[in-house]
Design a protein around this motif. Sequence first.
Motif, mmCIF file in Angstrom:
data_model
loop_
_atom_site.group_PDB
_atom_site.id
_atom_site.type_symbol
_atom_site.label_atom_id
_atom_site.label_comp_id
_atom_site.label_asym_id
_atom_site.label_seq_id
_atom_site.Cartn_x
_atom_site.Cartn_y
_atom_site.Cartn_z
ATOM 1 N N HIS A 1 -33.201 20.674 -20.219
ATOM 2 C CA HIS A 1 -31.822 20.288 -20.101
ATOM 3 C C HIS A 1 -31.755 18.792 -20.049
ATOM 4 C CE1 HIS A 1 -31.413 24.453 -19.510
ATOM 5 N NE2 HIS A 1 -31.995 24.364 -18.381
ATOM 6 N N GLU B 1 -28.950 21.486 -12.454
ATOM 7 C CA GLU B 1 -30.533 21.692 -12.770
ATOM 8 C C GLU B 1 -30.972 20.669 -13.471
ATOM 9 O OE1 GLU B 1 -30.952 24.996 -15.431
ATOM 10 O OE2 GLU B 1 -32.885 24.473 -15.450
ATOM 11 N N ASN C 1 -34.604 19.139 -12.155
ATOM 12 C CA ASN C 1 -35.905 19.016 -12.954
ATOM 13 C C ASN C 1 -36.587 17.911 -13.391
ATOM 14 O OD1 ASN C 1 -34.944 21.875 -13.349
ATOM 15 N ND2 ASN C 1 -34.123 21.820 -15.583
ATOM 16 N N HIS D 1 -37.848 24.120 -14.585
ATOM 17 C CA HIS D 1 -36.554 24.483 -14.415
ATOM 18 C C HIS D 1 -36.180 24.763 -13.069
ATOM 19 C CE1 HIS D 1 -35.421 24.677 -18.870
ATOM 20 N NE2 HIS D 1 -36.577 24.550 -18.987
ATOM 21 N N ALA D 2 -34.790 25.085 -12.799
ATOM 22 C CA ALA D 2 -34.510 25.512 -11.626
ATOM 23 C C ALA D 2 -33.484 26.815 -12.003
ATOM 24 C CB ALA D 2 -33.550 24.546 -10.643
ATOM 25 N N HIS E 1 -31.726 28.685 -22.476
ATOM 26 C CA HIS E 1 -32.923 29.173 -22.141
ATOM 27 C C HIS E 1 -33.430 30.530 -23.064
ATOM 28 C CE1 HIS E 1 -31.614 27.716 -18.217
ATOM 29 N NE2 HIS E 1 -32.701 27.107 -18.043
HETATM 30 ZN ZN LIG Z 1 -33.157 25.836 -16.960
#
Ligand SMILES: [Zn+2]
Lengths: 416, 195
Positions: A201, A216, A220, A270-271, B179
């Motif tokens: 992101h 997030e 990250n 990522h989280a 995602h």
């Molecule tokens: Zn993510």
Amino acid sequence: MAKRRSLPSGFPLVKIILLSFIIISSFFLPSFSQTANLVQVKVEDKVDLSRVIIMANIPLEVFFNKFGSILEVRIKSEHPLRFRSSPIHSRLVRSLGWASTKQGNLLVIDCSLSDFQYESSIRRQPFQVEIKLKPASQEEKIILAKKSPDLKGDEKILSQAEAIGSSFKSIDPIEKATHKDDLSLPAAARRVKTIVLDPGHGGLETGAKGPRGTLEKDVNLAISLKLKEIIERRLALRVVLTRDQDIDISLENRAAVANNNRADLFISIHANGAFRPKARGSETYFLSLRASDEEARRLAYLENNSPEFEKKIEEESQDQIMMILWDMAQSAFLKQSSQLAEFIQTELNNLLETANRGVKQAPFKVLTGVACPAVLVEVAFISNPEEEEKLRDENFQWSVAQAIYQGIINYLRKLS
Amino acid sequence: MRGRHKKSIKLIFLLILLIVASGLAIMFFLSGPKERIKVIEKREGKIQEPAQPERLKRQVILYFPSENDDWLHPEKREIAVGSPEIEAEEIIQELIAGSTQGYLSPLPPQAKIRQVFITRDGTAYVDFSRELVERHPSGSAAELVTIYAIVNSLMSNIPAIKQVFFLVEGAERETLSGHINLNKPFIAMPSLIAR
Ligand SMILES: [Zn+2]
């Protein structure tokens, strides 16, 4: 017109005031910085342990990282720090090193044992960090006891004034610690020259959000920057980030950064976010091309014979890559990607001490176009209040970076 | 006299004609509607008349995420019997409306289903309003739950659907919320369902 003419005559006066201000303040500055930002380190030996004491007259934030015989102490401070140390006469501590970088300050404690345990405690007013170092195994304890201890060094604890005055032999820790793990790698691993890290992101695209509002994208990036630092110091590898600041980058461009830099490994960080607040733990993903593969793998995992399925992922030959469309580039690397995912997941499980959520397969857009082994790591659940707190903690971020690093190393060691 | 006679014969004739015509008209109106209904039934199969008080219903199983585990949990519902498209829309509307047994919602409540279109090869194009992505909490796990709650609910109840392709505001989308790839169709994952 008249006003314009009066300007030049006013300039010298401004200059004089400024100059005098600089001269006056320069009297205060050096002495101020010398006393306010000094960090002193001393090493003491006790019967069964060694003690490293860090003293400062301003509060500091410290983070620990252990690599084999080295303990790294990261020291964060808003002001630049100066470092002093007393001479080292210790059985356990071989040397101390100090480096100041943009990211902060680093104290490297190099121990004479390949493996040791450490314990730390912090006291405020005056600020002091005490680190107790002990041999990790019983065998090493015996070896240590047999060595004739240098008791002179043991008892000779320098006063603060002496410590400041003592000459500190500056060791460049970057030089000293660099690329130490290269030695343990097989020849095949040396073909791996570039690792691309992808902090998920960024910019307007924030990713998942924690109940406390943690984004997030920020977590990250913080973890990715730490991982980059660790890899670059420990391995003779190039690390490229798809972003090193809070900006929007399309998913296709992230894959393009990897391919244009001839990446040998791609790790997207990522989280996780879930509907249920209690969801917790780490997950490592590799790409699924067909939904039926994903289901087959999941079933195999549920039936506890995932190694069987592992074998079914066929490795396609390298020359086939040329035939594969750009958006399918990852299909040639599924086997290696699943192995990399496995190594990283193992380390993260140890770190978070959660039930193994397992290596998973899903159609992640960012992985599809990457032409090298590629995984996506979901470090922890930012949607879980407890794990959100962890993800905000820099110490935890360092631990995560270290765990992923260990996963990478274990993967590289298995290459042939 | 003859002239009168002639007139009355004409009148009687006209009267008979009127009676016959009205009789025919009554017969036509009485039988006509039945004929028309038959025609409709022939053309559109089992469609229900909106005026009919009892709608034909059938039981379906929806899948919802739970507070306590990562599985999808079945929940029974009644929906009106209809074409596969209409049933698919109703199933998704029920998912948006949420669980009646305390399970979690797999979709943002503001999301709306715009249309479901099923192609001959069995690909169901499910077209959502923008709220599906704009109000989604994001996160890989949440995205997978949304996708598979929908895909599993559709495919386990409507045999005509062989795969599901997601659209938002009538257009293809790269990901649901950063995602999971939406440029490809999905098939059901029974392994995600709680046993
Ligand atoms: Zn993510």
